[in-house]
Design a protein around this motif. Structure first.
Motif, PDB file in Angstrom:
ATOM      1  N   MET A 158       2.148   5.463   3.424  1.00 43.84           N
ATOM      2  CA  MET A 158       1.305   4.433   4.019  1.00 43.84           C
ATOM      3  C   MET A 158       2.136   3.374   4.730  1.00 43.84           C
ATOM      4  O   MET A 158       1.790   2.933   5.843  1.00 43.84           O
ATOM      5  CB  MET A 158       0.447   3.777   2.940  1.00 43.84           C
ATOM      6  N   ASP A 159       3.243   2.964   4.114  1.00 42.85           N
ATOM      7  CA  ASP A 159       4.089   1.944   4.739  1.00 42.85           C
ATOM      8  C   ASP A 159       4.611   2.422   6.094  1.00 42.85           C
ATOM      9  O   ASP A 159       4.639   1.653   7.068  1.00 42.85           O
ATOM     10  CB  ASP A 159       5.262   1.606   3.823  1.00 42.85           C
ATOM     11  N   VAL A 160       5.016   3.677   6.180  1.00 40.63           N
ATOM     12  CA  VAL A 160       5.521   4.209   7.453  1.00 40.63           C
ATOM     13  C   VAL A 160       4.394   4.281   8.482  1.00 40.63           C
ATOM     14  O   VAL A 160       4.590   3.948   9.657  1.00 40.63           O
ATOM     15  CB  VAL A 160       6.151   5.596   7.245  1.00 40.63           C
ATOM     16  N   LEU A 161       3.207   4.688   8.068  1.00 39.59           N
ATOM     17  CA  LEU A 161       2.068   4.749   9.001  1.00 39.59           C
ATOM     18  C   LEU A 161       1.692   3.362   9.512  1.00 39.59           C
ATOM     19  O   LEU A 161       1.279   3.213  10.665  1.00 39.59           O
ATOM     20  CB  LEU A 161       0.870   5.414   8.327  1.00 39.59           C
ATOM     21  N   THR A 162       1.839   2.333   8.676  1.00 46.65           N
ATOM     22  CA  THR A 162       1.535   0.979   9.156  1.00 46.65           C
ATOM     23  C   THR A 162       2.548   0.535  10.208  1.00 46.65           C
ATOM     24  O   THR A 162       2.192  -0.171  11.159  1.00 46.65           O
ATOM     25  CB  THR A 162       1.525  -0.037   7.992  1.00 46.65           C
ATOM     26  N   ILE A 163       3.807   0.970  10.066  1.00 47.57           N
ATOM     27  CA  ILE A 163       4.809   0.677  11.100  1.00 47.57           C
ATOM     28  C   ILE A 163       4.412   1.346  12.411  1.00 47.57           C
ATOM     29  O   ILE A 163       4.476   0.744  13.489  1.00 47.57           O
ATOM     30  CB  ILE A 163       6.206   1.156  10.648  1.00 47.57           C
ATOM     31  N   ILE A 164       4.005   2.609  12.326  1.00 50.55           N
ATOM     32  CA  ILE A 164       3.595   3.352  13.522  1.00 50.55           C
ATOM     33  C   ILE A 164       2.407   2.671  14.196  1.00 50.55           C
ATOM     34  O   ILE A 164       2.383   2.492  15.418  1.00 50.55           O
ATOM     35  CB  ILE A 164       3.253   4.808  13.139  1.00 50.55           C
ATOM     36  N   LEU A 165       1.416   2.279  13.399  1.00 53.94           N
ATOM     37  CA  LEU A 165       0.231   1.630  13.951  1.00 53.94           C
ATOM     38  C   LEU A 165       0.599   0.328  14.652  1.00 53.94           C
ATOM     39  O   LEU A 165       0.136   0.053  15.767  1.00 53.94           O
ATOM     40  CB  LEU A 165      -0.782   1.361  12.831  1.00 53.94           C
ATOM     41  N   CYS A 195      13.670  11.097  -2.906  1.00 50.32           N
ATOM     42  CA  CYS A 195      13.468  12.083  -1.836  1.00 50.32           C
ATOM     43  C   CYS A 195      12.135  11.910  -1.113  1.00 50.32           C
ATOM     44  O   CYS A 195      11.634  12.859  -0.520  1.00 50.32           O
ATOM     45  CB  CYS A 195      13.536  13.488  -2.428  1.00 50.32           C
ATOM     46  N   ASP A 196      11.575  10.699  -1.131  1.00 52.50           N
ATOM     47  CA  ASP A 196      10.261  10.512  -0.513  1.00 52.50           C
ATOM     48  C   ASP A 196      10.288  10.690   1.002  1.00 52.50           C
ATOM     49  O   ASP A 196       9.257  10.972   1.607  1.00 52.50           O
ATOM     50  CB  ASP A 196       9.717   9.128  -0.880  1.00 52.50           C
ATOM     51  N   SER A 197      11.452  10.548   1.613  1.00 54.51           N
ATOM     52  CA  SER A 197      11.526  10.767   3.064  1.00 54.51           C
ATOM     53  C   SER A 197      11.306  12.234   3.409  1.00 54.51           C
ATOM     54  O   SER A 197      10.913  12.548   4.547  1.00 54.51           O
ATOM     55  CB  SER A 197      12.880  10.305   3.609  1.00 54.51           C
ATOM     56  N   ILE A 198      11.532  13.148   2.461  1.00 51.30           N
ATOM     57  CA  ILE A 198      11.377  14.572   2.753  1.00 51.30           C
ATOM     58  C   ILE A 198       9.907  14.899   3.014  1.00 51.30           C
ATOM     59  O   ILE A 198       9.534  15.362   4.094  1.00 51.30           O
ATOM     60  CB  ILE A 198      11.932  15.446   1.611  1.00 51.30           C
ATOM     61  N   TYR A 199       9.056  14.626   2.022  1.00 52.08           N
ATOM     62  CA  TYR A 199       7.653  14.994   2.206  1.00 52.08           C
ATOM     63  C   TYR A 199       6.973  14.096   3.235  1.00 52.08           C
ATOM     64  O   TYR A 199       6.081  14.539   3.970  1.00 52.08           O
ATOM     65  CB  TYR A 199       6.910  14.983   0.865  1.00 52.08           C
ATOM     66  N   THR A 200       7.431  12.829   3.329  1.00 56.38           N
ATOM     67  CA  THR A 200       6.817  11.926   4.300  1.00 56.38           C
ATOM     68  C   THR A 200       7.136  12.346   5.727  1.00 56.38           C
ATOM     69  O   THR A 200       6.283  12.244   6.622  1.00 56.38           O
ATOM     70  CB  THR A 200       7.291  10.483   4.055  1.00 56.38           C
ATOM     71  N   SER A 201       8.355  12.821   5.972  1.00 61.05           N
ATOM     72  CA  SER A 201       8.701  13.270   7.327  1.00 61.05           C
ATOM     73  C   SER A 201       7.809  14.433   7.746  1.00 61.05           C
ATOM     74  O   SER A 201       7.373  14.509   8.911  1.00 61.05           O
ATOM     75  CB  SER A 201      10.179  13.660   7.400  1.00 61.05           C
ATOM     76  N   PHE A 202       7.500  15.335   6.820  1.00 58.91           N
ATOM     77  CA  PHE A 202       6.608  16.446   7.155  1.00 58.91           C
ATOM     78  C   PHE A 202       5.186  15.955   7.411  1.00 58.91           C
ATOM     79  O   PHE A 202       4.492  16.483   8.291  1.00 58.91           O
ATOM     80  CB  PHE A 202       6.626  17.491   6.041  1.00 58.91           C
ATOM     81  N   ILE A 203       4.729  14.951   6.672  1.00 61.15           N
ATOM     82  CA  ILE A 203       3.410  14.383   6.931  1.00 61.15           C
ATOM     83  C   ILE A 203       3.365  13.738   8.311  1.00 61.15           C
ATOM     84  O   ILE A 203       2.395  13.906   9.060  1.00 61.15           O
ATOM     85  CB  ILE A 203       3.034  13.358   5.845  1.00 61.15           C
ATOM     86  N   ILE A 220       4.733  -3.621   3.187  1.00 61.35           N
ATOM     87  CA  ILE A 220       6.136  -3.341   2.882  1.00 61.35           C
ATOM     88  C   ILE A 220       6.718  -4.441   2.007  1.00 61.35           C
ATOM     89  O   ILE A 220       7.563  -4.168   1.129  1.00 61.35           O
ATOM     90  CB  ILE A 220       6.941  -3.158   4.180  1.00 61.35           C
ATOM     91  N   SER A 221       6.270  -5.677   2.183  1.00 63.74           N
ATOM     92  CA  SER A 221       6.735  -6.758   1.316  1.00 63.74           C
ATOM     93  C   SER A 221       6.332  -6.504  -0.132  1.00 63.74           C
ATOM     94  O   SER A 221       7.132  -6.690  -1.061  1.00 63.74           O
ATOM     95  CB  SER A 221       6.159  -8.099   1.784  1.00 63.74           C
ATOM     96  N   VAL A 222       5.090  -6.067  -0.339  1.00 64.07           N
ATOM     97  CA  VAL A 222       4.635  -5.751  -1.695  1.00 64.07           C
ATOM     98  C   VAL A 222       5.431  -4.584  -2.261  1.00 64.07           C
ATOM     99  O   VAL A 222       5.859  -4.606  -3.428  1.00 64.07           O
ATOM    100  CB  VAL A 222       3.126  -5.447  -1.701  1.00 64.07           C
ATOM    101  N   TRP A 234      -6.143   3.786   5.539  1.00 69.17           N
ATOM    102  CA  TRP A 234      -7.154   3.327   4.587  1.00 69.17           C
ATOM    103  C   TRP A 234      -7.363   4.339   3.463  1.00 69.17           C
ATOM    104  O   TRP A 234      -7.520   3.964   2.298  1.00 69.17           O
ATOM    105  CB  TRP A 234      -8.474   3.077   5.304  1.00 69.17           C
ATOM    106  N   THR A 235      -7.319   5.626   3.802  1.00 68.24           N
ATOM    107  CA  THR A 235      -7.491   6.682   2.800  1.00 68.24           C
ATOM    108  C   THR A 235      -6.386   6.623   1.754  1.00 68.24           C
ATOM    109  O   THR A 235      -6.642   6.640   0.547  1.00 68.24           O
ATOM    110  CB  THR A 235      -7.507   8.063   3.485  1.00 68.24           C
TER     111      THR A 235
END
Length: 404
Positions: A323-330, A145-153, A345-347, A303-304
């Motif tokens: 973090m992986d989603v934020l790197t896509i956005i960046l 369910c990591d998409s739940i809390y990540t979507s809110f972030i 994302i590979s790691v 970075w945080t």
């Protein structure tokens, strides 16, 4: 060419971005559907037994200690047991719904920050997020369910960009209510508060207030109020490993087995993490970094989270999700940082394969070394660009507000 063909081609050319989004959605759903019957270890050991307990006790089950996820997620389980479907489909379906919200939120951020080709970059960010291999595996294979809390972030970051601070902190409260790891990004919100003075320190009190409100149904069923935080405290003590399938710094030192000096080392690693964050934030304050440039803020947020993952103990592979989603956005609105999501994302994917399929393409220590080098290089590049102002020209906030 017939008239009908000409009209059809003209329509396709006019709506090519819409078709691209539709194609991405179908492709992402097809990947998830291919694994709809896959049952992970977490489903066998945790999710299915929790479902069966709530089936037995109904909504009254909220008064009992069922599972170790926080109360808002348990409330969702108590609601889902009334659906006429198998638990595996309910869990995965819930997560896929939030996959859509997550991808839409990523697109909104990119469209707010992009200086050109706004719709194109928004569509690309939606596609890359929804079809991201770890996002697909998390919901489609793992039933997690990591998409739940990540979507809110992600929406918390979006509202921060729009300078709608109360909705931003409400979203952070929603994220924290579903997953403790939401706190990894909180220091970035604090340094933003220091550098921009755009909201009050009192805004941070919204986070526990929202969590409390979400837990009210469980309290009404007789659950102790203390469990709102007690569950998270128990989670931090459940795993007595320096490293838990996340190829961070400690994967270079041990193989994830129990450590005799874990309690002492845990305190040490917390202090070490705060020390590294403190040094980084000192540079940001001392050099008066412009966090009104939201590209800078997103870099600092990445970075945080990266620092927390790299140097805290008992990190699971799924904790890299935000973090992986934020790197896509960046990367989606700058493109020149595409190497970062590719590496991260590979790691993450290598770690997912280790857990889900018991398959290791590379030795864990090799993966951990690659991850550490990625962290060190990103740290160097980020602070170099922040200090020397080599990022793209600052985003025009007035333009963002008008565009919204």
């Amino acid at each position: 060419m017939t008239v009908a063909e000409n009209k059809a081609i003209s329509w396709i050319q006019k709506h090519v971005l819409l078709l691209f989004v539709i194609f991405g959605t179908i492709a992402g759903l097809a990947m998830r559907w291919s694994a709809v019957a896959f049952e992970s270890g977490d489903f066998y050991v945790f999710l299915e037994p929790w479902w069966n307990e709530f089936k037995t006790y109904g909504f009254q089950g909220l008064a009992r200690e069922i599972g170790n996820y926080n109360l808002p997620y348990q409330i969702l389980i108590a609601l889902m047991i009334n659906l006429p479907i198998e638990p595996i489909y309910a869990y995965k379906g819930l997560s896929v719904i939030f996959d859509f919200l997550l991808s839409g939120g990523a697109a909104l951020i990119v469209m707010s920050l992009a200086k050109n080709n706004v719709k194109l970059k928004g569509a690309i960010s939606y596609f890359l997020t929804f079809c991201c291999i770890t996002v697909v595996f998390n919901s489609g294979f793992w039933s997690q369910c990591d998409s739940i809390y990540t979507s809110f972030i992600i929406f918390a970051v979006y509202f921060l960009i729009k300078e709608k601070h109360i909705p931003s902190f409400v979203c952070m409260g929603l994220a924290f209510g579903f997953k403790l790891q939401a706190v990894f990004i909180l220091p970035a919100f604090f340094i933003y508060y220091i550098m921009t003075k755009k909201y009050s320190i009192l805004h941070f009190l919204i986070i526990p207030a929202v969590d409390f409100i979400m837990c009210i149904p469980a309290f009404l069923m007789g659950r102790p109020i203390w469990d709102m935080i007690g569950i998270y405290l128990k989670q931090t003590n459940n795993v007595q490993h320096l490293q838990e399938n996340c190829p961070n710094f400690y994967a270079l030192l041990c193989d994830g087995v129990n450590e005799s000096y874990y309690a002492m080392l845990k305190t040490f690693t917390i202090v070490l993490t705060f020390l590294i964050l403190g040094m980084g934030y000192y540079i940001i304050i001392h050099k008066n970094v412009n966090l009104n440039n939201y590209e800078n803020f997103i870099m600092v947020a990445i970075w945080t989270i990266f620092t927390c993952i790299m140097f805290l103990t008992s990190m699971h592979e799924r904790y890299t999700y935000v973090m992986d989603v934020l790197t896509i956005i960046l990367a989606a609105f700058t493109f020149r940082r595409i190497w970062l999501p590719l590496m991260c994302i590979s790691v993450s994917m290598l770690s997912y394969c280790h857990y889900l399929f018991y398959y290791d393409a590379l030795n864990t220590k090799v993966v951990a070394l690659i991850y550490l080098l990625t962290y060190l290089y990103y740290t160097f590049v980020m602070f170099r660009d922040l200090i020397k102002n080599k990022t793209d020209s600052p985003v025009n906030n007035n333009l963002i507000l008008k565009r919204s």
